[in-house]
Scaffold this active site. Structure first.
Site, PDB file in Angstrom:
ATOM      1  CE1 TYR A  13      -4.472  -0.869   0.090  1.00  0.00           C
ATOM      2  CE2 TYR A  13      -3.391  -2.878   0.829  1.00  0.00           C
ATOM      3  CZ  TYR A  13      -4.506  -2.233   0.316  1.00  0.00           C
ATOM      4  OH  TYR A  13      -5.629  -2.945   0.004  1.00  0.00           O
ATOM      5  CB  THR A  85       6.939  -2.989  10.960  1.00  0.00           C
ATOM      6  OG1 THR A  85       6.164  -1.811  10.670  1.00  0.00           O
ATOM      7  CG2 THR A  85       8.298  -2.829  10.358  1.00  0.00           C
ATOM      8  CE  LYS A 212       3.079   5.880  10.230  1.00  0.00           C
ATOM      9  NZ  LYS A 212       2.117   6.381   9.259  1.00  0.00           N
ATOM     10  CG  HIS A 250     -15.190  24.847  24.234  1.00  0.00           C
ATOM     11  ND1 HIS A 250     -13.895  25.089  23.851  1.00  0.00           N
ATOM     12  CD2 HIS A 250     -15.339  25.364  25.473  1.00  0.00           C
ATOM     13  CE1 HIS A 250     -13.280  25.738  24.822  1.00  0.00           C
ATOM     14  NE2 HIS A 250     -14.135  25.928  25.824  1.00  0.00           N
ATOM     15  N   GLY A 263      -9.770  -0.003  13.688  1.00  0.00           N
ATOM     16  CA  GLY A 263      -9.196  -1.003  12.793  1.00  0.00           C
ATOM     17  C   GLY A 263      -8.108  -0.437  11.918  1.00  0.00           C
ATOM     18  CB  CYS A 266      -1.523   2.564  10.647  1.00  0.00           C
ATOM     19  SG  CYS A 266      -1.230   2.067   8.938  1.00  0.00           S
ATOM     20  CE  LYS A 331      -9.866   4.846   5.997  1.00  0.00           C
ATOM     21  NZ  LYS A 331      -8.984   5.951   6.274  1.00  0.00           N
ATOM     22  NE  ARG A 338      -5.681  -5.773   4.089  1.00  0.00           N
ATOM     23  CZ  ARG A 338      -4.572  -5.182   3.678  1.00  0.00           C
ATOM     24  NH1 ARG A 338      -3.449  -5.830   3.687  1.00  0.00           N
ATOM     25  NH2 ARG A 338      -4.607  -3.936   3.251  1.00  0.00           N
ATOM     26  CE  LYS A 416     -18.529   5.298  12.928  1.00  0.00           C
ATOM     27  NZ  LYS A 416     -17.239   5.692  13.592  1.00  0.00           N
TER      28      LYS A 416
HETATM   29  N1  SAJ Z   1     -12.070   5.932  13.573  1.00  0.00           N
HETATM   30  C1  SAJ Z   1     -13.023   6.101  14.570  1.00  0.00           C
HETATM   31  N2  SAJ Z   1     -13.430   7.374  14.880  1.00  0.00           N
HETATM   32  C2  SAJ Z   1     -12.940   8.454  14.228  1.00  0.00           C
HETATM   33  C3  SAJ Z   1     -11.954   8.287  13.222  1.00  0.00           C
HETATM   34  C4  SAJ Z   1     -11.536   7.004  12.919  1.00  0.00           C
HETATM   35  O1  SAJ Z   1     -13.497   5.136  15.187  1.00  0.00           O
HETATM   36  O2  SAJ Z   1     -13.376   9.560  14.551  1.00  0.00           O
HETATM   37  C5  SAJ Z   1     -11.602   4.559  13.229  1.00  0.00           C
HETATM   38  C6  SAJ Z   1     -11.897   4.157  11.778  1.00  0.00           C
HETATM   39  O3  SAJ Z   1     -13.214   3.704  11.620  1.00  0.00           O
HETATM   40  C7  SAJ Z   1     -10.860   3.050  11.570  1.00  0.00           C
HETATM   41  C8  SAJ Z   1      -9.675   3.533  12.426  1.00  0.00           C
HETATM   42  O4  SAJ Z   1     -10.200   4.517  13.317  1.00  0.00           O
HETATM   43  O5  SAJ Z   1     -11.332   1.819  12.085  1.00  0.00           O
HETATM   44  C9  SAJ Z   1      -8.535   4.136  11.636  1.00  0.00           C
HETATM   45  O6  SAJ Z   1      -9.025   4.955  10.583  1.00  0.00           O
HETATM   46  P1  SAJ Z   1      -8.374   6.363  10.188  1.00  0.00           P
HETATM   47  O7  SAJ Z   1      -9.149   6.905   9.057  1.00  0.00           O
HETATM   48  O8  SAJ Z   1      -8.284   7.207  11.400  1.00  0.00           O
HETATM   49  O9  SAJ Z   1      -6.886   6.036   9.799  1.00  0.00           O
HETATM   50  P2  SAJ Z   1      -6.138   4.986   8.805  1.00  0.00           P
HETATM   51  O10 SAJ Z   1      -5.761   3.773   9.604  1.00  0.00           O
HETATM   52  O11 SAJ Z   1      -6.873   4.764   7.553  1.00  0.00           O
HETATM   53  O12 SAJ Z   1      -4.807   5.839   8.471  1.00  0.00           O
HETATM   54  C10 SAJ Z   1      -3.985   6.331   9.521  1.00  0.00           C
HETATM   55  C11 SAJ Z   1      -3.738   7.831   9.306  1.00  0.00           C
HETATM   56  N3  SAJ Z   1      -3.124   8.415  10.507  1.00  0.00           N
HETATM   57  C12 SAJ Z   1      -3.628   9.542  11.101  1.00  0.00           C
HETATM   58  O13 SAJ Z   1      -4.619  10.115  10.705  1.00  0.00           O
HETATM   59  C13 SAJ Z   1      -2.860  10.082  12.260  1.00  0.00           C
HETATM   60  C14 SAJ Z   1      -2.830   8.042   8.100  1.00  0.00           C
HETATM   61  O14 SAJ Z   1      -2.483   9.403   7.939  1.00  0.00           O
HETATM   62  C15 SAJ Z   1      -1.547   7.203   8.260  1.00  0.00           C
HETATM   63  O15 SAJ Z   1      -0.669   7.340   7.168  1.00  0.00           O
HETATM   64  C16 SAJ Z   1      -1.971   5.748   8.343  1.00  0.00           C
HETATM   65  O16 SAJ Z   1      -2.784   5.591   9.531  1.00  0.00           O
HETATM   66  C17 SAJ Z   1      -0.711   4.902   8.415  1.00  0.00           C
HETATM   67  O17 SAJ Z   1      -0.367   4.283   7.388  1.00  0.00           O
HETATM   68  O18 SAJ Z   1      -0.021   4.916   9.438  1.00  0.00           O
END
Ligand code: SAJ
Length: 420
Positions: A13, A85, A212, A250, A263, A266, A331, A338, A416
């Site tokens: 990815y 990793t 990171k 606020h 999920g 990362c 999401k 996965r 949700k």
């Molecule tokens: N989620 C919630 N509530 C929220 C936001 C997200 O429950 O308000 C959940 C999502 O449904 C999902 C999980 O968190 O299950 C992660 O989703 P995400 O959209 O927050 O993030 P990822 O895993 O798709 O990507 C993240 C990102 N990191 C940050 O926003 C700090 C991305 O920028 C990174 O590059 C990526 O991890 C990575 O590869 O590390």
């Protein structure tokens, strides 16, 4: 032209979009992967992962002769390591793929080359890669031995792209560049500037490694706060969605959204790397992980309570109760199942429940093997017509398009806040 040839180790990815980005700027890119199937697919100009726009860029790069894939590393001006990793044992980082990647490029390293580690890694990983390369190539000098005058420059440069928007964020996001020396940082910045529209922000490798992990831990802690609030609100009979909407008015409050858990590959993984290295200090980060990891179990208990209520109210037998789960992806509006908490909940319901389990996931065509004998993949309308208990797990657009007032079932577990 500096960096005429660039080799990317690991075509997943992150690696494949990065390889395609360099190739789109007319560099000669060779992508290396241990998966022969992925290599063959890419060499046909196709892709083996799902990511908007990536297919077009890879096709153009391969057809234009700027990108090719192979299972064996060859000489290049720069090597980027972008292998997974995962964790092993008690949430310890598993660095086996990074070590194997470092060993695989050692024989083809030449004087003047740059090696960049991109894989999410614990603090010190870049120094370990450098030590491994130095041990295998005593004929070359490395930054930990001679500093600025090293034959090979080494840096840590994490990716921070959002799955689903990789081909936009890869170019636009600022990039943290952690060289083992200032010369290493300068060389790595020069490399990324080939395609980067964002800024290169320079630091050392250890700070970049922790940066990171910090970014994803920050998001995990904030989601844990929202998830904890959802438990408190449930206890107090308060609508958590309304509460968060109000609190966010606020000017200095910005609470994220609760859900069935956290999920992806990362956010649910990276905070453990900090905990593994700093068990005594990382108390909040550990607790946030535990709060988010426990959410699917809590959702299951809510489903059990809704079914018990339904049985009481209708006097029916458990075998006759149909449960419908809405969403399996990790999401909204993606097909990636996965490390998905929705999958975990659906699977747990399938194990426990005696009646039929209906599953609605508009982004897939077949149920994954783990669920295939437990549930039946159905359309949205069929589930809404046939199910007794509804479990909302992912806020896909298709689900949000149905107004809550159209939902007739009184037994709804809505993780949700889509229909309730
Ligand atoms: N989620 C919630 N509530 C929220 C936001 C997200 O429950 O308000 C959940 C999502 O449904 C999902 C999980 O968190 O299950 C992660 O989703 P995400 O959209 O927050 O993030 P990822 O895993 O798709 O990507 C993240 C990102 N990191 C940050 O926003 C700090 C991305 O920028 C990174 O590059 C990526 O991890 C990575 O590869 O590390």
């Amino acid at each position: 032209m500096s960096f005429e040839t660039i080799s990317v180790i690991g075509l997943g990815y992150i690696g494949l979009p990065t390889a395609a980005a360099f190739a789109s700027r007319r560099r000669q890119v060779i992508g290396i992967d241990i998966n022969q199937g992925a290599v063959d697919t890419i060499n046909r100009g196709e892709i083996h992962i799902v990511e908007p726009e990536l297919d077009r860029v890879v096709k153009a790069a391969v057809e234009g002769g700027h990108l090719r894939a192979s299972t064996t590393p060859v000489e290049a001006d720069a090597f980027l390591i972008a292998v997974p990793t995962p964790f092993k044992g008690e949430h310890e980082p598993d660095m086996a793929f990074v070590q194997a990647a470092a060993r695989s490029i050692a024989p083809v390293l030449k004087k003047g080359a740059l090696v960049v580690l991109e894989s999410t890694s614990p603090v010190g990983a870049t120094e370990e890669v450098a030590a491994c390369l130095a041990a295998l190539r005593p004929d070359l000098t490395f930054p930990q031995q001679v500093g600025e005058s090293a034959d090979v420059n080494i840096a840590y440069c994490p990716e921070r792209v959002l799955p689903g928007k990789i081909m936009v964020e890869l170019f636009k996001n600022d990039r943290v560049i952690g060289g083992m020396t200032p010369a290493c940082s300068a060389r790595a910045s020069e490399l990324y500037k080939i395609f980067l529209e964002g800024e290169c922000v320079v630091t050392n490798s250890r700070t970049a490694e922790l940066c990171k992990l910090t970014e994803n831990s920050f998001r995990d802690v904030n989601i844990a706060f929202a998830n904890e609030l959802s438990l408190i609100c449930d206890q107090q009979d308060i609508n958590v969605w309304e509460l968060i909407r109000l609190a966010n008015r606020h000017p200095r409050v910005n609470i994220l959204q609760p859900g069935p858990g956290v999920g992806g590959h990362c956010i649910a993984v990276d905070p453990w790397f900090i905990v593994a290295q700093n068990p005594a200090q990382a108390r909040l980060i550990r607790t946030a992980r535990e709060v988010n990891d426990s959410k699917p179990h809590w959702v299951l208990e809510k489903v059990k309570a809704a079914v018990a209520d339904c049985l009481m109210a209708t006097g029916r037998q458990p075998e006759s109760i149909r449960i419908a789960c809405f969403g399996l992806a990790f999401k909204p509006d993606i097909d990636d199942l996965r490390e998905s908490p929705a999958m975990e909940v659906a699977h747990a319901i399938g194990q426990w429940q005696r009646g039929e389990l209906l599953i609605v996931e508009p982004n897939i065509h077949h149920l994954p093997a783990k669920l295939a004998d437990k549930g039946r993949l159905v359309g949205l309308n069929e589930a809404l017509e046939q199910a007794d208990v509804l479990v909302m797990l992912v806020d896909h657009q298709a689900f949000k398009a149905i107004p809550g007032t159209d939902i007739k079932q009184p037994w709804l577990v809505d993780t949700k806040g889509v229909w309730r």
